[in-house]
Scaffold this motif. Structure first.
Motif, PDB file in Angstrom:
ATOM      1  N   THR A   6       4.560  79.862  36.770  1.00 28.45           N
ATOM      2  CA  THR A   6       5.114  78.832  37.643  1.00 28.45           C
ATOM      3  C   THR A   6       6.275  79.384  38.464  1.00 28.45           C
ATOM      4  O   THR A   6       6.388  79.100  39.669  1.00 28.45           O
ATOM      5  CB  THR A   6       5.582  77.627  36.824  1.00 28.45           C
ATOM      6  OG1 THR A   6       4.472  77.097  36.073  1.00 28.45           O
ATOM      7  CG2 THR A   6       6.143  76.540  37.711  1.00 28.45           C
ATOM      8  N   PRO A  85       4.356  69.609  36.243  1.00 27.50           N
ATOM      9  CA  PRO A  85       5.758  70.007  36.432  1.00 27.50           C
ATOM     10  C   PRO A  85       6.535  68.906  37.136  1.00 27.50           C
ATOM     11  O   PRO A  85       5.971  68.097  37.870  1.00 27.50           O
ATOM     12  CB  PRO A  85       5.647  71.267  37.302  1.00 27.50           C
ATOM     13  CG  PRO A  85       4.331  71.148  37.978  1.00 27.50           C
ATOM     14  CD  PRO A  85       3.431  70.433  37.024  1.00 27.50           C
ATOM     15  N   LEU A  90      10.690  71.102  41.127  1.00 27.04           N
ATOM     16  CA  LEU A  90       9.982  71.902  42.124  1.00 27.04           C
ATOM     17  C   LEU A  90      10.658  71.814  43.479  1.00 27.04           C
ATOM     18  O   LEU A  90      10.818  72.824  44.181  1.00 27.04           O
ATOM     19  CB  LEU A  90       8.533  71.414  42.233  1.00 27.04           C
ATOM     20  CG  LEU A  90       7.605  71.715  41.063  1.00 27.04           C
ATOM     21  CD1 LEU A  90       6.255  71.046  41.274  1.00 27.04           C
ATOM     22  CD2 LEU A  90       7.426  73.219  40.885  1.00 27.04           C
ATOM     23  N   GLN A 143       2.721  70.404  42.826  1.00 26.85           N
ATOM     24  CA  GLN A 143       2.626  69.569  41.631  1.00 26.85           C
ATOM     25  C   GLN A 143       1.195  69.093  41.411  1.00 26.85           C
ATOM     26  O   GLN A 143       0.679  69.101  40.293  1.00 26.85           O
ATOM     27  CB  GLN A 143       3.564  68.371  41.752  1.00 26.85           C
ATOM     28  CG  GLN A 143       3.591  67.494  40.495  1.00 26.85           C
ATOM     29  CD  GLN A 143       4.363  66.214  40.711  1.00 26.85           C
ATOM     30  OE1 GLN A 143       4.313  65.629  41.799  1.00 26.85           O
ATOM     31  NE2 GLN A 143       5.089  65.763  39.710  1.00 26.85           N
ATOM     32  N   SER A 146      -1.055  72.355  40.563  1.00 31.51           N
ATOM     33  CA  SER A 146      -0.753  73.013  39.297  1.00 31.51           C
ATOM     34  C   SER A 146      -1.246  72.210  38.106  1.00 31.51           C
ATOM     35  O   SER A 146      -1.523  72.763  37.041  1.00 31.51           O
ATOM     36  CB  SER A 146       0.756  73.251  39.167  1.00 31.51           C
ATOM     37  OG  SER A 146       1.457  72.012  39.132  1.00 31.51           O
TER      38      SER A 146
END
Length: 208
Positions: A6, A85, A90, A143, A146
């Motif tokens: 990440t 996440p 982020l 987001q 992922s």
């Protein structure tokens, strides 16, 4: 995705996004003259860098969407991870990377051209106006992807392994010895002979 993956993904996305933010910042600041300013003097390199960065980001996005779409077709239902996440984390990470890249880029360009470096408030203001919207969009896209890309890759890997194992499974053959086969043929021939001949002679005489 793991923490290390990440972090690398966010770093790469932030560096690519900083070029889009650079375009936006100059467009807001200089308006119609932005394109001419960014393609002359110390900025002569920028059009090629911006096109490469945007092309790489678009290619990565298309590849990720294809993986998620393929996994959804193979699985027959929506692909989604149990955890995502944090959007705020982020956004903060991407904005920090993009703003730092923008400031470093502006300072380097001013030094190379022999011009006066813009003040810190000036750099922060225009950097924020250009980088924050791009970071917000990039964080939302990251987001969403992922949470699905790792599950999609794992699902496709499992299906491929299962398919390979199915085709690689050996065919089990049951050996039949020649003696058993000969005995079976002989018994069939004897039974066929007996049905053609009928009952023994003694049984036929006793009937008269």
């Amino acid at each position: 995705m793991t923490g290390r993956r990440t972090a690398f993904a966010v770093l790469g996305l932030g560096l690519l996004g900083s070029q889009a933010g650079h375009l936006l910042a100059y467009q807001v600041r200089f308006g119609a003259a932005a394109q001419q300013i960014q393609s002359s003097g110390a900025h002569a390199y920028f059009p090629l860098v911006a096109k490469t960065a945007l092309g790489a980001a678009a290619a990565a996005l298309i590849g990720a969407l294809l993986l998620v779409g393929l996994a959804r077709i193979l699985n027959g239902r929506r692909i989604k991870s149990a955890s995502e996440p944090s959007y705020v984390s982020l956004l903060a990470g991407l904005f920090s990377i993009q703003l730092a890249a923008f400031v470093a880029q502006e300072v380097a360009e001013a030094i190379i051209a022999g011009n006066r470096v813009a003040s810190a408030p000036d750099l922060m203001l225009w950097g924020t106006l250009g980088q924050l919207p791009i970071a917000a969009i990039a964080a939302l896209a990251f987001q969403w992807l992922s949470a699905r890309i790792e599950v999609a890759v794992g699902l496709i890997r499992d299906i491929v392994r299962a398919t390979i194992a199915l085709h690689a499974a050996p065919t089990i053959a049951i050996p039949v010895s020649a003696a058993c086969e000969q005995a079976l043929v002989s018994s069939r021939m004897a039974w066929s002979d007996l049905t053609r001949r009928g009952p023994p002679t003694s049984l036929r005489i006793s009937q008269y």
